[in-house]
Design an enzyme around this catalytic site. Structure first.
Site, PDB file in Angstrom:
ATOM      1  NE  ARG A   1     -36.796  34.044  27.201  1.00  0.00           N
ATOM      2  CZ  ARG A   1     -36.323  34.677  28.296  1.00  0.00           C
ATOM      3  NH1 ARG A   1     -35.574  35.740  28.173  1.00  0.00           N
ATOM      4  NH2 ARG A   1     -36.632  34.240  29.487  1.00  0.00           N
ATOM      5  CE1 TYR A   2     -35.380  36.139  21.679  1.00  0.00           C
ATOM      6  CE2 TYR A   2     -33.564  35.525  23.121  1.00  0.00           C
ATOM      7  CZ  TYR A   2     -34.537  36.432  22.727  1.00  0.00           C
ATOM      8  OH  TYR A   2     -34.662  37.623  23.411  1.00  0.00           O
TER       9      TYR A   2
ATOM     10  NE  ARG B   1     -30.589  34.608  19.274  1.00  0.00           N
ATOM     11  CZ  ARG B   1     -31.791  34.776  18.727  1.00  0.00           C
ATOM     12  NH1 ARG B   1     -32.337  33.825  18.008  1.00  0.00           N
ATOM     13  NH2 ARG B   1     -32.450  35.903  18.928  1.00  0.00           N
TER      14      ARG B   1
ATOM     15  CB  CYS C   1     -18.750  38.742  38.285  1.00  0.00           C
ATOM     16  SG  CYS C   1     -20.125  38.226  37.239  1.00  0.00           S
TER      17      CYS C   1
ATOM     18  CB  CYS D   1     -22.778  45.228  37.809  1.00  0.00           C
ATOM     19  SG  CYS D   1     -21.360  44.929  36.749  1.00  0.00           S
TER      20      CYS D   1
ATOM     21  CB  CYS E   1     -26.208  41.868  38.916  1.00  0.00           C
ATOM     22  SG  CYS E   1     -26.095  40.221  38.167  1.00  0.00           S
TER      23      CYS E   1
ATOM     24  NE  ARG F   1     -28.670  35.550  33.506  1.00  0.00           N
ATOM     25  CZ  ARG F   1     -27.923  35.901  32.469  1.00  0.00           C
ATOM     26  NH1 ARG F   1     -26.625  36.099  32.632  1.00  0.00           N
ATOM     27  NH2 ARG F   1     -28.461  36.039  31.276  1.00  0.00           N
TER      28      ARG F   1
ATOM     29  CG  ASP G   1     -33.271  43.520  32.731  1.00  0.00           C
ATOM     30  OD1 ASP G   1     -33.945  43.882  31.741  1.00  0.00           O
ATOM     31  OD2 ASP G   1     -32.293  42.745  32.644  1.00  0.00           O
TER      32      ASP G   1
ATOM     33  CG  ASP H   1     -34.313  40.376  28.160  1.00  0.00           C
ATOM     34  OD1 ASP H   1     -35.303  39.682  27.834  1.00  0.00           O
ATOM     35  OD2 ASP H   1     -33.159  39.940  28.149  1.00  0.00           O
TER      36      ASP H   1
ATOM     37  CE  LYS I   1     -30.624  40.010  24.598  1.00  0.00           C
ATOM     38  NZ  LYS I   1     -30.821  38.564  24.824  1.00  0.00           N
TER      39      LYS I   1
END
Ligand SMILES: *Cc1c(COP(=O)(O)O)cnc(C)c1O
Length: 375
Positions: free
Chosen positions: A116-117, A120, A129, A133, A136, A138, A297, A334, A341
């Protein structure tokens, strides 16, 4: 793992020895994934039990014995409990919520690689995981229960990276890259290191918090071979930073790996200046520099966690100037739709006039800065 001798009182529920408790494989084998398993160590509320029967379709439940041992069993509103044990609200969906809130699919150039950037990329290298969480971002793809099928095209990602000389920074995330074996991770890091234009590697992980037993001398020695390598941990509350996490973070720092923290602002977990101040101070004691504080998010099923964006700005105002600059994270949203971000900051410029700026300092005092004419 160095023996440290002390066993949490909860370990008795599994009849664990110190040696077993300090073994990451033992922790993963004994992680709680169902109401029945959690009930052995915590008294679940009716709401939690109801949620546990159904949420697995959205995002699997898993909590390590280590993380459970940090939860106060007498407090249904415990801030650590709220992050990992579902509530029925998780099954609701609201108009503002999205399955892929950060628009990652749009920028996925090769399966598992998000570019996206300009310089990077984000590499999603596993969908698992140690603990899931409930907020999450994702949830659509992690834990093996998401709607999106899991895929990392490792060879395709390497080819993309070799062909894109503008990429100088690769961020490994997932899922949690530190759940991969030392050998697998070593291979991936070595292959990335063999690409000359990749200068900088980082890993995003919650393992030092959820499964600190995974941070072994062997892992640290392997990671050290790939420096410059930074690690961003994810920690939301000072109670997550007990002795075991502190020891794991110390080992990583001693291995020459700079540590940052990315936390999410969550209602009922860390949505006050007091908790955030305690968190950032405890992080610095553990040699971790607060990096980002994220607005939660708008992921489907997370409305009960979301605060107003102004609350994040107010928290930053309560930190900036009042404590070490190193302790103050950048608050970001985000942006949905793949905007990336966006930093949100308190406004310290009161007015801009010819020849001067009127500034507000952290205590609210007004100061004038004389602007030198530019020739
Ligand atoms: C967050 C993120 C990065 C890294 O951003 P930094 O601000 O450099 O930490 C890179 N790619 C994607 C897609 C991201 O979401």
């Amino acid at each position: 793992m160095k023996e440290n001798g002390k066993l949490p009182s909860l370990a008795a529920k599994w009849g664990a020895t110190v040696e077993q408790w300090q073994d990451a494989a033992w922790q993963m084998r004994h992680a709680c994934c169902t109401a029945e398993e959690l009930e052995r160590v915590l008294q679940l509320t009716l709401q939690e039990r109801a949620a546990l029967q159904q949420v697995g379709q959205r995002l699997a439940v898993r909590v390590t014995p280590h993380f459970l041992s940090l939860i106060d069993p007498a407090n249904a509103a415990d801030p650590l409990r709220r992050q990992v044990i579902p509530l029925p609200e998780e099954l609701e969906s609201h108009p503002e919520e999205l399955v892929d809130p950060c628009g990652e699919q749009k920028d996925e150039k090769v399966p598992g690689l998000v570019h996206r950037y300009p310089d990077r990329v984000l590499l999603l290298c596993t969908d698992r995981c140690a603990t899931y969480c409930r907020y999450c971002t994702r949830a659509r793809m992690v834990s093996g229960k998401g709607r999106e099928r899991w895929h990392l095209d490792w060879d395709g990602a390497l080819k993309y990276l070799r062909d894109h000389a503008e990429v100088r920074d690769v961020l490994l995330s997932g899922g949690d890259p530190l759940l991969l074996t030392d050998e697998r991770l070593d291979t991936m890091l070595s292959e990335l290191r063999s690409i000359s234009h990749i200068e900088f590697l980082r890993i995003g992980t919650r393992v030092p918090i959820m499964l600190p037993q995974r941070i072994t001398p062997a892992l640290c020695a392997m990671l050290h071979r790939h420096v410059p390598l930074f690690i961003s941990i994810h920690c939301n509350h000072p109670h997550e930073l007990g002795e075991d996490a502190e020891r794991a973070l110390g080992m990583l720092a001693d291995s020459g790996i700079p540590l940052g923290n990315q936390s999410v602002l969550l209602r009922g977990v860390n949505d006050s200046a007091e908790v955030q101040r305690a968190l950032v101070h405890r992080l610095l004691q553990c040699r971790v520099r607060p990096y980002y504080l994220y607005q939660c998010d708008p992921v489907v099923g997370t409305r009960h966690f979301r605060t107003h964006p102004q609350e994040g700005i107010d928290i930053i105002s309560a930190l900036r100037g009042f404590t070490s600059g190193y302790a103050v994270p950048q608050f970001v949203i985000d942006a949905p739709g793949g905007g990336g971000k966006v930093p949100l900051n308190p406004n310290y410029v009161v007015a801009e006039e010819p020849g001067r700026l009127l500034l507000r300092n952290f205590r609210g005092g007004i100061y004038e800065y004389p602007v030198t004419p530019q020739v």
